[in-house]
Scaffold this motif. Structure first.
Motif, PDB file in Angstrom:
ATOM      1  N   MET A 122      23.603 -19.997   3.291  1.00  0.00           N
ATOM      2  CA  MET A 122      24.766 -20.857   3.528  1.00  0.00           C
ATOM      3  C   MET A 122      25.107 -21.619   2.241  1.00  0.00           C
ATOM      4  O   MET A 122      24.225 -22.191   1.611  1.00  0.00           O
ATOM      5  N   ASN A 123      26.392 -21.585   1.859  1.00  0.00           N
ATOM      6  CA  ASN A 123      26.832 -22.292   0.665  1.00  0.00           C
ATOM      7  C   ASN A 123      27.036 -23.769   0.958  1.00  0.00           C
ATOM      8  O   ASN A 123      27.635 -24.137   1.967  1.00  0.00           O
ATOM      9  N   PHE A 124      26.510 -24.610   0.087  1.00  0.00           N
ATOM     10  CA  PHE A 124      26.668 -26.051   0.246  1.00  0.00           C
ATOM     11  C   PHE A 124      27.906 -26.489  -0.527  1.00  0.00           C
ATOM     12  O   PHE A 124      27.935 -26.407  -1.749  1.00  0.00           O
ATOM     13  N   ILE A 125      28.938 -26.921   0.171  1.00  0.00           N
ATOM     14  CA  ILE A 125      30.210 -27.276  -0.443  1.00  0.00           C
ATOM     15  C   ILE A 125      30.338 -28.791  -0.505  1.00  0.00           C
ATOM     16  O   ILE A 125      30.108 -29.487   0.486  1.00  0.00           O
ATOM     17  N   GLN A 126      30.698 -29.286  -1.680  1.00  0.00           N
ATOM     18  CA  GLN A 126      30.996 -30.704  -1.854  1.00  0.00           C
ATOM     19  C   GLN A 126      32.430 -30.831  -2.355  1.00  0.00           C
ATOM     20  O   GLN A 126      32.927 -29.961  -3.073  1.00  0.00           O
ATOM     21  N   GLU A 127      33.099 -31.904  -1.984  1.00  0.00           N
ATOM     22  CA  GLU A 127      34.484 -32.090  -2.398  1.00  0.00           C
ATOM     23  C   GLU A 127      34.802 -33.573  -2.480  1.00  0.00           C
ATOM     24  O   GLU A 127      34.075 -34.429  -1.974  1.00  0.00           O
ATOM     25  N   GLY A 128      35.930 -33.862  -3.151  1.00  0.00           N
ATOM     26  CA  GLY A 128      36.377 -35.239  -3.276  1.00  0.00           C
ATOM     27  C   GLY A 128      37.760 -35.289  -3.880  1.00  0.00           C
ATOM     28  O   GLY A 128      38.442 -34.275  -4.024  1.00  0.00           O
ATOM     29  N   GLY A 129      38.207 -36.500  -4.230  1.00  0.00           N
ATOM     30  CA  GLY A 129      39.531 -36.675  -4.799  1.00  0.00           C
ATOM     31  C   GLY A 129      40.449 -37.439  -3.878  1.00  0.00           C
ATOM     32  O   GLY A 129      40.269 -37.463  -2.657  1.00  0.00           O
ATOM     33  N   TYR A 130      41.458 -38.067  -4.486  1.00  0.00           N
ATOM     34  CA  TYR A 130      42.333 -38.930  -3.687  1.00  0.00           C
ATOM     35  C   TYR A 130      43.205 -38.149  -2.717  1.00  0.00           C
ATOM     36  O   TYR A 130      43.747 -38.709  -1.765  1.00  0.00           O
ATOM     37  N   ARG A 131      43.355 -36.824  -2.931  1.00  0.00           N
ATOM     38  CA  ARG A 131      44.194 -36.038  -2.028  1.00  0.00           C
ATOM     39  C   ARG A 131      43.615 -35.992  -0.620  1.00  0.00           C
ATOM     40  O   ARG A 131      44.360 -35.785   0.357  1.00  0.00           O
ATOM     41  N   GLU A 189      49.026 -33.499 -10.898  1.00  0.00           N
ATOM     42  CA  GLU A 189      48.015 -33.300  -9.863  1.00  0.00           C
ATOM     43  C   GLU A 189      46.832 -32.599 -10.540  1.00  0.00           C
ATOM     44  O   GLU A 189      46.937 -31.445 -10.956  1.00  0.00           O
ATOM     45  N   TYR A 190      45.718 -33.293 -10.666  1.00  0.00           N
ATOM     46  CA  TYR A 190      44.570 -32.746 -11.382  1.00  0.00           C
ATOM     47  C   TYR A 190      43.524 -32.228 -10.395  1.00  0.00           C
ATOM     48  O   TYR A 190      43.083 -32.957  -9.504  1.00  0.00           O
ATOM     49  N   ILE A 191      43.157 -30.953 -10.564  1.00  0.00           N
ATOM     50  CA  ILE A 191      42.222 -30.277  -9.662  1.00  0.00           C
ATOM     51  C   ILE A 191      41.061 -29.735 -10.486  1.00  0.00           C
ATOM     52  O   ILE A 191      41.265 -29.091 -11.518  1.00  0.00           O
ATOM     53  N   VAL A 192      39.845 -29.998 -10.046  1.00  0.00           N
ATOM     54  CA  VAL A 192      38.657 -29.494 -10.732  1.00  0.00           C
ATOM     55  C   VAL A 192      37.872 -28.608  -9.764  1.00  0.00           C
ATOM     56  O   VAL A 192      37.556 -29.023  -8.639  1.00  0.00           O
ATOM     57  N   VAL A 193      37.576 -27.397 -10.215  1.00  0.00           N
ATOM     58  CA  VAL A 193      36.815 -26.438  -9.423  1.00  0.00           C
ATOM     59  C   VAL A 193      35.462 -26.230 -10.100  1.00  0.00           C
ATOM     60  O   VAL A 193      35.392 -25.706 -11.211  1.00  0.00           O
ATOM     61  N   ASP A 194      34.417 -26.644  -9.441  1.00  0.00           N
ATOM     62  CA  ASP A 194      33.063 -26.534  -9.985  1.00  0.00           C
ATOM     63  C   ASP A 194      32.317 -25.401  -9.291  1.00  0.00           C
ATOM     64  O   ASP A 194      32.425 -25.217  -8.078  1.00  0.00           O
ATOM     65  N   GLY A 195      31.542 -24.654 -10.076  1.00  0.00           N
ATOM     66  CA  GLY A 195      30.842 -23.498  -9.524  1.00  0.00           C
ATOM     67  C   GLY A 195      29.464 -23.779  -8.955  1.00  0.00           C
ATOM     68  O   GLY A 195      28.653 -22.865  -8.844  1.00  0.00           O
ATOM     69  N   GLY A 196      29.207 -25.038  -8.591  1.00  0.00           N
ATOM     70  CA  GLY A 196      27.916 -25.395  -8.028  1.00  0.00           C
ATOM     71  C   GLY A 196      26.952 -25.879  -9.095  1.00  0.00           C
ATOM     72  O   GLY A 196      25.791 -25.456  -9.149  1.00  0.00           O
ATOM     73  N   SER A 197      27.409 -26.770  -9.942  1.00  0.00           N
ATOM     74  CA  SER A 197      26.622 -27.250 -11.081  1.00  0.00           C
ATOM     75  C   SER A 197      25.346 -27.962 -10.633  1.00  0.00           C
ATOM     76  O   SER A 197      25.312 -28.618  -9.584  1.00  0.00           O
ATOM     77  N   SER A 198      24.312 -27.847 -11.484  1.00  0.00           N
ATOM     78  CA  SER A 198      23.037 -28.504 -11.207  1.00  0.00           C
ATOM     79  C   SER A 198      22.731 -29.608 -12.218  1.00  0.00           C
ATOM     80  O   SER A 198      21.668 -30.231 -12.156  1.00  0.00           O
ATOM     81  N   ASP A 199      23.675 -29.863 -13.152  1.00  0.00           N
ATOM     82  CA  ASP A 199      23.483 -30.938 -14.130  1.00  0.00           C
ATOM     83  C   ASP A 199      24.227 -32.187 -13.657  1.00  0.00           C
ATOM     84  O   ASP A 199      24.360 -32.419 -12.471  1.00  0.00           O
ATOM     85  N   GLY A 200      24.757 -32.972 -14.568  1.00  0.00           N
ATOM     86  CA  GLY A 200      25.443 -34.201 -14.189  1.00  0.00           C
ATOM     87  C   GLY A 200      26.927 -34.055 -13.925  1.00  0.00           C
ATOM     88  O   GLY A 200      27.648 -35.063 -13.827  1.00  0.00           O
ATOM     89  N   THR A 201      27.403 -32.814 -13.771  1.00  0.00           N
ATOM     90  CA  THR A 201      28.832 -32.583 -13.572  1.00  0.00           C
ATOM     91  C   THR A 201      29.375 -33.316 -12.344  1.00  0.00           C
ATOM     92  O   THR A 201      30.429 -33.956 -12.396  1.00  0.00           O
ATOM     93  N   LEU A 202      28.670 -33.232 -11.227  1.00  0.00           N
ATOM     94  CA  LEU A 202      29.164 -33.855  -9.993  1.00  0.00           C
ATOM     95  C   LEU A 202      29.206 -35.369 -10.106  1.00  0.00           C
ATOM     96  O   LEU A 202      30.094 -36.015  -9.530  1.00  0.00           O
ATOM     97  N   LYS A 253      32.693 -40.109 -10.400  1.00  0.00           N
ATOM     98  CA  LYS A 253      33.121 -41.283 -11.169  1.00  0.00           C
ATOM     99  C   LYS A 253      34.639 -41.388 -11.210  1.00  0.00           C
ATOM    100  O   LYS A 253      35.201 -42.487 -11.193  1.00  0.00           O
ATOM    101  N   TYR A 254      35.313 -40.237 -11.246  1.00  0.00           N
ATOM    102  CA  TYR A 254      36.776 -40.214 -11.338  1.00  0.00           C
ATOM    103  C   TYR A 254      37.416 -39.811 -10.017  1.00  0.00           C
ATOM    104  O   TYR A 254      38.549 -39.313  -9.992  1.00  0.00           O
ATOM    105  N   ASP A 255      36.720 -40.028  -8.928  1.00  0.00           N
ATOM    106  CA  ASP A 255      37.164 -39.571  -7.614  1.00  0.00           C
ATOM    107  C   ASP A 255      38.547 -40.099  -7.232  1.00  0.00           C
ATOM    108  O   ASP A 255      39.331 -39.394  -6.596  1.00  0.00           O
ATOM    109  N   ASP A 256      38.849 -41.331  -7.626  1.00  0.00           N
ATOM    110  CA  ASP A 256      40.136 -41.918  -7.247  1.00  0.00           C
ATOM    111  C   ASP A 256      41.253 -41.570  -8.224  1.00  0.00           C
ATOM    112  O   ASP A 256      42.401 -41.989  -8.028  1.00  0.00           O
ATOM    113  N   GLN A 257      40.931 -40.781  -9.280  1.00  0.00           N
ATOM    114  CA  GLN A 257      41.941 -40.398 -10.265  1.00  0.00           C
ATOM    115  C   GLN A 257      42.181 -38.894 -10.303  1.00  0.00           C
ATOM    116  O   GLN A 257      43.198 -38.440 -10.817  1.00  0.00           O
TER     117      GLN A 257
END
Length: 279
Positions: free
Chosen positions: A1-10, A51-64, A69-73
């Motif tokens: 099962m893929n673990f999906i995380q998401e965020g952003g003001y949208r 409208e800024y969209i970031v697609v992450d491939g499941g990073s294991s470093d400090g990307t998330l 940090k910029y969730d509201d922007q």
């Protein structure tokens, strides 16, 4: 099962702004080193309706942590495993709601007025593009690459990090082909070109790029470019000969760069190369 995380003001409701909505997509995987610089270059744009969209491939470093940090922007970000860069690009395009779509790599950054200059030249059903400034890994400025649309049937002569595409073109002609791992951007633009889409040059540097990354594997890129041309244009024999010329040209460049005759490379790239690079 893929673990999906998401965020952003949208997720809480879109912001209302006037003017053409421009969607900017960044795909990233373990990109904590430069991602924040990339994000800030988008947030600092003089054009407001982005409208800024970031697609992450499941990073294991400090990307998330940076994304949170910029969730509201950031309009929307999502983190989950993908099938490679083309798949990540397509996820971003599917999430975009803007009339115009740009793709900015996770270690590149825009000039502050880049989007404003792009929008000032925008026409429906168009591809807009400009020049690219290369930077060395030590932070010093390298060559500046100017595009050459007329040379596109031969090789990737546009600078993809500077390109903005009308979303309508994705709907008409499709998105990135998952079969290509390095030249997916060339395949997309060559399809638009063959279909007769309008290409508009916007003068000046749009995007800055650090050397390195997947496209630094030059010979592998040439092989995929050959496959792209065979797929979109045909003329396989001509394409094969041009591939040999690219390899020969690259070999000569690398060889000369290690000798006192390296100045020949600069002269060629400045005065003879169809894809102009100014020092």
């Amino acid at each position: 099962m893929n673990f999906i995380q998401e965020g952003g003001y949208r997720l809480k409701g879109n912001k209302t702004r006037s003017g053409i909505l421009v969607s900017i997509i960044t795909v990233v995987y373990n990109g904590e080193k430069f991602l924040e610089h990339t994000i800030n270059s988008v947030l600092a744009q003089t054009y407001p309706n982005i409208e800024y969209i970031v697609v992450d491939g499941g990073s294991s470093d400090g990307t998330l942590s940076i994304l949170r940090k910029y969730d509201d922007q950031i309009a929307y970000w999502k983190s989950e495993p993908d099938k490679g860069i083309s798949d990540a690009f397509n996820k971003g395009v599917a999430l975009a709601t803007g009339e115009l779509v740009g793709i900015l790599n996770a270690d590149d950054w825009y000039e502050p007025d880049a989007v404003a200059r792009i929008v000032s030249r925008y026409q429906p059903d168009s591809v807009l593009y400009g020049s690219l400034q290369y930077w060395n890994l030590d932070g010093s400025k390298d060559v500046q690459a100017a595009p050459n649309l007329h040379f596109l049937p031969f090789e990737m002569s546009l600078n993809h990090p500077t390109v903005f595409v009308s979303s309508s073109l994705y709907h008409k002609y499709g998105v990135f082909n998952l079969n290509f791992k390095l030249a997916m951007d060339y395949h997309l633009l060559l399809r638009f070109y063959k279909a007769g889409a309008t290409f508009i040059y916007v003068d000046g540097v749009i995007t800055n790029m650090r050397h390195g990354g997947a496209s630094s594997n030059v010979i592998a890129c040439y092989r995929e470019v050959l496959q792209v041309k065979n797929d979109v244009l045909g003329n396989k024999i001509t394409n094969q000969f041009y591939f040999y010329w690219q390899v020969l040209r690259r070999t000569a460049y690398v060889t000369l760069s290690r000798t006192p005759l390296s100045f020949i490379n600069k002269l060629y790239r400045k005065h003879l190369s169809p894809i102009k690079r100014q020092y």
